[in-house]
Write an enzyme that holds these catalytic residues in place. Structure first.
Site, mmCIF file in Angstrom:
data_model
loop_
_atom_site.group_PDB
_atom_site.id
_atom_site.type_symbol
_atom_site.label_atom_id
_atom_site.label_comp_id
_atom_site.label_asym_id
_atom_site.label_seq_id
_atom_site.Cartn_x
_atom_site.Cartn_y
_atom_site.Cartn_z
ATOM 1 N N ASN A 10 0.876 -1.173 0.000
ATOM 2 C CA ASN A 10 0.000 0.000 0.000
ATOM 3 C C ASN A 10 0.913 1.222 0.000
ATOM 4 O O ASN A 10 1.476 1.579 1.027
ATOM 5 C CB ASN A 10 -0.883 -0.045 1.258
ATOM 6 C CG ASN A 10 -1.694 1.222 1.442
ATOM 7 O OD1 ASN A 10 -1.782 2.057 0.543
ATOM 8 N ND2 ASN A 10 -2.299 1.373 2.614
ATOM 9 N N TRP A 11 1.055 1.836 -1.176
ATOM 10 C CA TRP A 11 2.026 2.929 -1.304
ATOM 11 C C TRP A 11 1.494 4.237 -0.714
ATOM 12 O O TRP A 11 2.219 5.226 -0.640
ATOM 13 C CB TRP A 11 2.421 3.118 -2.779
ATOM 14 C CG TRP A 11 3.122 1.935 -3.376
ATOM 15 C CD1 TRP A 11 3.516 0.789 -2.728
ATOM 16 C CD2 TRP A 11 3.525 1.766 -4.741
ATOM 17 N NE1 TRP A 11 4.132 -0.080 -3.609
ATOM 18 C CE2 TRP A 11 4.147 0.495 -4.861
ATOM 19 C CE3 TRP A 11 3.419 2.548 -5.889
ATOM 20 C CZ2 TRP A 11 4.656 0.021 -6.064
ATOM 21 C CZ3 TRP A 11 3.921 2.069 -7.092
ATOM 22 C CH2 TRP A 11 4.544 0.818 -7.187
ATOM 23 N N LYS A 12 0.226 4.254 -0.344
ATOM 24 C CA LYS A 12 -0.391 5.463 0.229
ATOM 25 C C LYS A 12 -0.145 6.663 -0.701
ATOM 26 O O LYS A 12 -0.082 6.492 -1.909
ATOM 27 C CB LYS A 12 0.109 5.689 1.658
ATOM 28 C CG LYS A 12 -0.055 4.407 2.503
ATOM 29 C CD LYS A 12 0.063 4.627 3.968
ATOM 30 C CE LYS A 12 -0.108 3.272 4.669
ATOM 31 N NZ LYS A 12 -0.148 3.386 6.112
ATOM 32 N N HIS A 98 -9.577 1.197 4.771
ATOM 33 C CA HIS A 98 -8.287 1.359 5.453
ATOM 34 C C HIS A 98 -8.456 2.282 6.663
ATOM 35 O O HIS A 98 -9.269 3.203 6.639
ATOM 36 C CB HIS A 98 -7.245 1.933 4.484
ATOM 37 C CG HIS A 98 -5.874 1.914 5.066
ATOM 38 N ND1 HIS A 98 -5.411 2.911 5.889
ATOM 39 C CD2 HIS A 98 -4.888 0.988 4.986
ATOM 40 C CE1 HIS A 98 -4.183 2.605 6.285
ATOM 41 N NE2 HIS A 98 -3.836 1.441 5.747
ATOM 42 N N GLU A 100 -6.809 4.674 7.721
ATOM 43 C CA GLU A 100 -6.647 6.115 7.461
ATOM 44 C C GLU A 100 -7.919 6.693 6.841
ATOM 45 O O GLU A 100 -8.236 7.865 7.042
ATOM 46 C CB GLU A 100 -5.410 6.343 6.574
ATOM 47 C CG GLU A 100 -4.141 6.202 7.407
ATOM 48 C CD GLU A 100 -2.968 5.552 6.697
ATOM 49 O OE1 GLU A 100 -2.912 5.596 5.455
ATOM 50 O OE2 GLU A 100 -2.113 4.983 7.404
ATOM 51 N N GLU A 170 -5.609 -4.874 10.583
ATOM 52 C CA GLU A 170 -4.580 -3.868 10.809
ATOM 53 C C GLU A 170 -4.881 -3.099 12.092
ATOM 54 O O GLU A 170 -5.666 -2.148 12.086
ATOM 55 C CB GLU A 170 -4.549 -2.880 9.641
ATOM 56 C CG GLU A 170 -4.234 -3.526 8.314
ATOM 57 C CD GLU A 170 -3.656 -2.511 7.326
ATOM 58 O OE1 GLU A 170 -2.516 -2.727 6.906
ATOM 59 O OE2 GLU A 170 -4.322 -1.526 7.005
ATOM 60 N N GLY A 176 2.228 2.262 10.695
ATOM 61 C CA GLY A 176 3.192 3.353 10.527
ATOM 62 C C GLY A 176 3.880 3.775 11.813
ATOM 63 O O GLY A 176 4.533 4.815 11.853
ATOM 64 N N SER A 216 3.159 -2.136 10.390
ATOM 65 C CA SER A 216 4.607 -2.225 10.599
ATOM 66 C C SER A 216 5.170 -3.617 10.340
ATOM 67 O O SER A 216 6.076 -4.075 11.035
ATOM 68 C CB SER A 216 4.981 -1.734 12.002
ATOM 69 O OG SER A 216 4.577 -0.383 12.163
ATOM 70 N N GLY A 237 2.754 -1.137 4.314
ATOM 71 C CA GLY A 237 2.849 0.289 4.005
ATOM 72 C C GLY A 237 4.298 0.692 3.795
ATOM 73 O O GLY A 237 4.861 0.505 2.714
ATOM 74 N N GLY A 238 4.921 1.214 4.845
ATOM 75 C CA GLY A 238 6.280 1.757 4.750
ATOM 76 C C GLY A 238 7.272 0.843 4.038
ATOM 77 O O GLY A 238 8.008 1.284 3.149
HETATM 78 P P1 PGA Z 1 2.670 0.216 7.671
HETATM 79 O O1 PGA Z 1 1.243 0.449 6.975
HETATM 80 O O2 PGA Z 1 3.217 -1.061 7.123
HETATM 81 O O3 PGA Z 1 3.497 1.415 7.267
HETATM 82 O O4 PGA Z 1 2.438 0.154 9.134
HETATM 83 C C1 PGA Z 1 0.371 -0.610 6.749
HETATM 84 C C2 PGA Z 1 -0.913 -0.112 6.140
HETATM 85 O O5 PGA Z 1 -1.317 1.001 6.480
HETATM 86 O O6 PGA Z 1 -1.551 -0.793 5.327
#
Ligand code: PGA
Length: 255
Positions: A10-12, A98, A100, A170, A176, A216, A237-238
């Site tokens: 997930n490149w956000k 998600h 966010e 999640e 994050g 994470s 994500g990251g």
């Molecule tokens: P993260 O994000 O790996 O940076 O914690 C995961 C996500 O939001 O899908």
């Protein structure tokens, strides 16, 4: 029941167009021989066509995904992108609900339900994200929150192909932040999620739906998390922004 693991980046709201194409090429190159894991990347909307083309040129099996979608086909929904429009530019999977979107953009449960139903009906591989906040975890409400979010998105839904629905567990406090659920805690949450799926559908469906862990996940902790019986992949994500880190997680899922 053997479920094919699925690892999705997930490149956000990250990358430029050039960086997105380079990252897609890196993932395509590093997954050429990967057959035992389904792999996907979800760039920002505007780079989906470029990433789709890069993956296509590389004859890659990596799926291209969107991070969100709107459930109406067309009309007066300023700023939104429909599932049919996403499919039109080659999108194969979509991430919905998600944290966010739930907690930063305040997307309500009813909207997530409508999107999930529409996405599954369209045949897109649909990743439905759920998870508790830190406050909810500390109050011992993890399973109750996961159950409520699952019920709200999936009740009365007809699931013709369980392989098209993926649940991403999640925990909001792990996204994050560098904090990860312990393999033991994540497994417990995943097992409880599968029980809810069995109640909503049937045991066979619950056994076939894949449940990803997200929050994470990185090369250092992926193997231990992915070794748990109910953890069927990761939503990353990251660590998905660096090909080496992402590919290390894909390899951990393959072994
Ligand atoms: P993260 O994000 O790996 O940076 O914690 C995961 C996500 O939001 O899908």
């Amino acid at each position: 029941m053997s479920r094919k693991p699925i690892v999705v980046g997930n490149w956000k709201m990250n990358t430029t167009r050039a960086e997105a194409v380079a990252l897609a090429n890196g993932v395509a190159e590093g997954t050429k021989a990967t057959t035992s894991v389904e792999v996907g990347v979800a760039p920002p909307f505007v780079y989906i066509p470029a990433v789709s083309m890069a993956l296509c040129d590389a004859s890659s099996n990596v799926l291209v995904g969107a991070q969100n979608a709107w459930h109406e086909d067309k009309g007066a929904f300023t700023g939104e992108v429909s599932i049919s429009q996403l499919k039109d530019v080659g999108t194969q999977l979509v991430i919905l609900g998600h944290s966010e979107r739930r907690h930063v953009i305040n997307e309500p449960d009813e909207v997530i339900q409508a999107k999930t139903e529409k996405s599954l009906a369209s045949g897109l591989l649909t990743i439905l994200c759920i998870g508790e906040t830190l406050e909810q975890r500390e109050a011992g409400e993890t399973d109750r929150i996961n159950k409520a979010q699952l019920r709200s998105a999936l009740t009365d839904l007809t699931l013709s192909d369980p392989a098209k629905l993926v649940i991403a567990y999640e925990p909001v406090w792990a996204i994050g932040t560098g904090k990860t659920a312990t393999p033991h805690d994540a497994q417990a949450a995943h097992a409880a999620i599968r029980t809810v799926l069995a109640d909503l559908f049937d045991q066979g469906t619950a056994d076939a739906v894949r449940i990803q862990y997200g929050g994470s996940m990185k090369p250092e902790n992926a193997a231990e998390l992915l070794a748990q019986p109910d953890i069927d992949g990761g939503l990353i994500g990251g660590a998905s922004l660096k090909p080496d880190a992402f590919l290390a997680i894909v390899n951990a899922a393959a072994s």
